[in-house]
Design a protein around this motif. Sequence first.
Motif, PDB file in Angstrom:
ATOM      1  N   ILE A  30      -0.048 -10.096   7.853  1.00  0.00           N
ATOM      2  CA  ILE A  30       0.770  -8.896   8.084  1.00  0.00           C
ATOM      3  C   ILE A  30      -0.119  -7.663   7.950  1.00  0.00           C
ATOM      4  N   THR A  31      -0.191  -6.884   9.009  1.00  0.00           N
ATOM      5  CA  THR A  31      -0.963  -5.641   8.945  1.00  0.00           C
ATOM      6  C   THR A  31      -0.015  -4.513   8.573  1.00  0.00           C
ATOM      7  N   MET A  32      -0.406  -3.714   7.609  1.00  0.00           N
ATOM      8  CA  MET A  32       0.416  -2.555   7.283  1.00  0.00           C
ATOM      9  C   MET A  32       0.229  -1.502   8.377  1.00  0.00           C
ATOM     10  N   VAL A  33       1.335  -1.097   8.960  1.00  0.00           N
ATOM     11  CA  VAL A  33       1.289  -0.113  10.058  1.00  0.00           C
ATOM     12  C   VAL A  33       0.714   1.189   9.510  1.00  0.00           C
ATOM     13  N   PRO A  34      -0.332   1.698  10.156  1.00  0.00           N
ATOM     14  CA  PRO A  34      -0.957   2.911   9.620  1.00  0.00           C
ATOM     15  C   PRO A  34      -0.001   4.110   9.632  1.00  0.00           C
ATOM     16  N   THR A  35      -0.179   4.972   8.664  1.00  0.00           N
ATOM     17  CA  THR A  35       0.648   6.177   8.574  1.00  0.00           C
ATOM     18  C   THR A  35      -0.111   7.333   9.207  1.00  0.00           C
ATOM     19  N   GLU A  36       0.599   8.399   9.484  1.00  0.00           N
ATOM     20  CA  GLU A  36      -0.104   9.605   9.941  1.00  0.00           C
ATOM     21  C   GLU A  36       0.666  10.837   9.490  1.00  0.00           C
ATOM     22  N   ASP A  44       9.861  -9.553   0.488  1.00  0.00           N
ATOM     23  CA  ASP A  44       9.503  -9.577   1.916  1.00  0.00           C
ATOM     24  C   ASP A  44       9.996  -8.319   2.641  1.00  0.00           C
ATOM     25  N   TYR A  45      11.255  -7.974   2.408  1.00  0.00           N
ATOM     26  CA  TYR A  45      11.839  -6.859   3.165  1.00  0.00           C
ATOM     27  C   TYR A  45      11.372  -5.491   2.680  1.00  0.00           C
ATOM     28  N   THR A  46      10.945  -5.391   1.435  1.00  0.00           N
ATOM     29  CA  THR A  46      10.384  -4.113   0.997  1.00  0.00           C
ATOM     30  C   THR A  46       9.072  -3.852   1.738  1.00  0.00           C
ATOM     31  N   ILE A  47       8.253  -4.880   1.850  1.00  0.00           N
ATOM     32  CA  ILE A  47       7.004  -4.725   2.628  1.00  0.00           C
ATOM     33  C   ILE A  47       7.344  -4.414   4.082  1.00  0.00           C
ATOM     34  N   ASN A  48       8.271  -5.197   4.625  1.00  0.00           N
ATOM     35  CA  ASN A  48       8.695  -5.032   6.014  1.00  0.00           C
ATOM     36  C   ASN A  48       9.261  -3.628   6.268  1.00  0.00           C
ATOM     37  N   ALA A  49       9.968  -3.091   5.274  1.00  0.00           N
ATOM     38  CA  ALA A  49      10.622  -1.794   5.442  1.00  0.00           C
ATOM     39  C   ALA A  49       9.605  -0.703   5.777  1.00  0.00           C
ATOM     40  N   PHE A  50       8.462  -0.726   5.093  1.00  0.00           N
ATOM     41  CA  PHE A  50       7.441   0.288   5.377  1.00  0.00           C
ATOM     42  C   PHE A  50       6.934   0.159   6.809  1.00  0.00           C
ATOM     43  N   ASN A  51       6.733  -1.080   7.247  1.00  0.00           N
ATOM     44  CA  ASN A  51       6.218  -1.273   8.610  1.00  0.00           C
ATOM     45  C   ASN A  51       7.251  -0.919   9.673  1.00  0.00           C
ATOM     46  N   VAL A  52       8.494  -1.289   9.437  1.00  0.00           N
ATOM     47  CA  VAL A  52       9.548  -0.951  10.408  1.00  0.00           C
ATOM     48  C   VAL A  52       9.721   0.571  10.468  1.00  0.00           C
ATOM     49  N   ALA A  53       9.689   1.200   9.308  1.00  0.00           N
ATOM     50  CA  ALA A  53       9.859   2.660   9.262  1.00  0.00           C
ATOM     51  C   ALA A  53       8.738   3.361  10.023  1.00  0.00           C
ATOM     52  N   TRP A  54       7.493   2.972   9.756  1.00  0.00           N
ATOM     53  CA  TRP A  54       6.363   3.685  10.378  1.00  0.00           C
ATOM     54  C   TRP A  54       6.138   3.274  11.819  1.00  0.00           C
ATOM     55  N   ASP A  91       0.817  -1.220   0.000  1.00  0.00           N
ATOM     56  CA  ASP A  91       0.000   0.000   0.000  1.00  0.00           C
ATOM     57  C   ASP A  91       0.848   1.268   0.000  1.00  0.00           C
ATOM     58  N   ALA A  92       2.014   1.223  -0.644  1.00  0.00           N
ATOM     59  CA  ALA A  92       2.800   2.449  -0.777  1.00  0.00           C
ATOM     60  C   ALA A  92       1.980   3.446  -1.590  1.00  0.00           C
TER      61      ALA A  92
END
Lengths: 254, 378
Positions: free
Chosen positions: B209-215, B168-178, B41-42
């Motif tokens: 895997i839940t995408m960590v919500p952004t704000e 895997d890690y591209t998806i993970n990167a967004f979640n770790v970042a947020w 969901d980028a």
Amino acid sequence: MKKEYIVDTPRMPVSWREETKAHKFCPGCGHGLILKALGQAIDELGIQDRIVFVCDIGCCLLAWDLFNTDGVQTHHGRAVPVATGVKRANPDSICIAYMGDGGGYAIGAQHLVNATARNERITVLLANNTNYAMTGGQMAPTTLIGQKTETCPYGRSIEQHGEPTRGPEMVAAIAGHGAYVARGTVSQMNQLKKQIKTALQTQLDGSGFSFVEALATCPTNWRTNAHETWQFLNNNMGAYFQTGEFKKPEEQEV
Amino acid sequence: MKDLKEKNETKDKYAVRPIVGEKRAFATGNEVVAWAALAADADIMYGYPITPQNEIMHYWTRMSEKYGRGFLQTEDETSAGFTTLGGVLAGRRSFTATSGPGNMLMQESMCMAEMMRLPTVMIVQQRGGPSTATVIYSQQEVNLTCFGGNGEGFRIVYSTCSHQELFDYTINAFNVAWTHRFPVFVLGDGYQAKMREPVTMYDPRDKGITMVPTEPYVLKEGCAGVDREPQQMRNTYNTEEELNEVVEGLNAAYQAVIPQVVKHEEYACEDADYVIVAHGVVTRAAQAAVEYFREKGLKVGHFRPVTLRPFPGEAFRPIADRAKKILVAESALGQMRRIMTDTIYGCSTPMVNFFKPGEGISTEEIIVKVEEMMAEDK
């Protein structure tokens, strides 16, 4: 007999942040006036809730908490891409990139040129005081011929440094349809406010890129007194940098 | 721009899933990254052409149009980095991708991301260096990606070894970042970028895997200065003490994040006399070498740091202490080794360097190196 004093609160734009006043600029600096005009324009358009005020490096960074709006202070020359990034991701925002002549015409020139070419729906407000003021008064792209600065102590020469950059003329030459480009001066506050307001309106209408250069004073680095400061602004700078509108959105509609 | 706005407003742009169920593909790494960003969901990519990462943009621009996501091709990597920060400030899952000289230009903006804790995601497909060098492959962007800029390296760097990991890690990167609000890097290389191999792509939601919500950082609900305090962010400070406090605060936050993100893999390390240390695509050669030796009954193991920053030194220390010798294999002149040796300071196990800057490392070459080490010990 007891003397009565009338205490009058200084009339600041509503969009200014009272807690951070007085502002941090030197006495006689032009930034405060430009930002007052910007504040009034924001007030009149009623867009305080949509503003993202992005300030560059240089004296302009001292405005990072000047407004009662959201804001981001970024690196030297990078206010335009940050504002572009916000605007592209949130088209409802009204993004203002605030910078000096070094930030816009030297280190961030590629961003200014390309944001103009892409007709980014942002507003760039640039203070031109003919020198790098925060770093101690070095030569800028806008330093006038013969003007002495720390890095041209014998005066700027055409032979060595070329002619001073005329920013709005450059921007207008490459600006696309619906863009607005103007130059104002802190000695004509009504005109300056009107130009900034038109620039913001251009962004609100989403018609194109908007750019206003404001001629500004810098007595600290010019080493001028009040009279000489005003003389330099109006006569020396005024003779080279013509004020007025260089491109208006409606002109291209025809 | 208007289209993006309309799409954002009129429908849930994530309602149409780009990947349904599991999708087996035979694809290039760059293509896989674009798919992963889409599945994660980028919202928007900001980019500038440089080989070998171009196809990330090529696939993203084709697919983002269909799925209502944004793209901006900027005037250079400096701008791509800073516009990415802008996207994050606006509260969007934003990313960029680059390589080599582009990575250098992006360090300026990534420094600002560190200072202001902006959750940027950046994919690096390493090419040869220094300078323009080659467009093909190296592991020479470790220094830059882990510690680039005038800062302290408050960032998280994943070194991937396969297309599956790129996904895997591209998806993970967004979640770790947020989640942690530090810039996250997926460090691939030109080989991974350009070669094709089988990969299983999926929708993260199907894997639990839940995408960590952004704000948003700016323009949250309400009017600044009226309904709420204005959100004013800066990276410049007036005094040494003021800055010191800020950096110590960043460091404390970063140190707290380390145990949650630090990652490594061990291959037959428990009793290994000879331990091969390698990261990224070189781990594949190391893993095959371990298999070869273990079949012969020889005690060879492999330690693979997955995160280069933070480096899994704590996990590596006992393995390094127990080993007779360590072989460090890198397609660079010890960029990873310098980070590694710092984390195991005091360890007296001899180390052998096998450095091939800008060139790939094969299983056979590693086998020869390990056999040489064994012969010396006889």
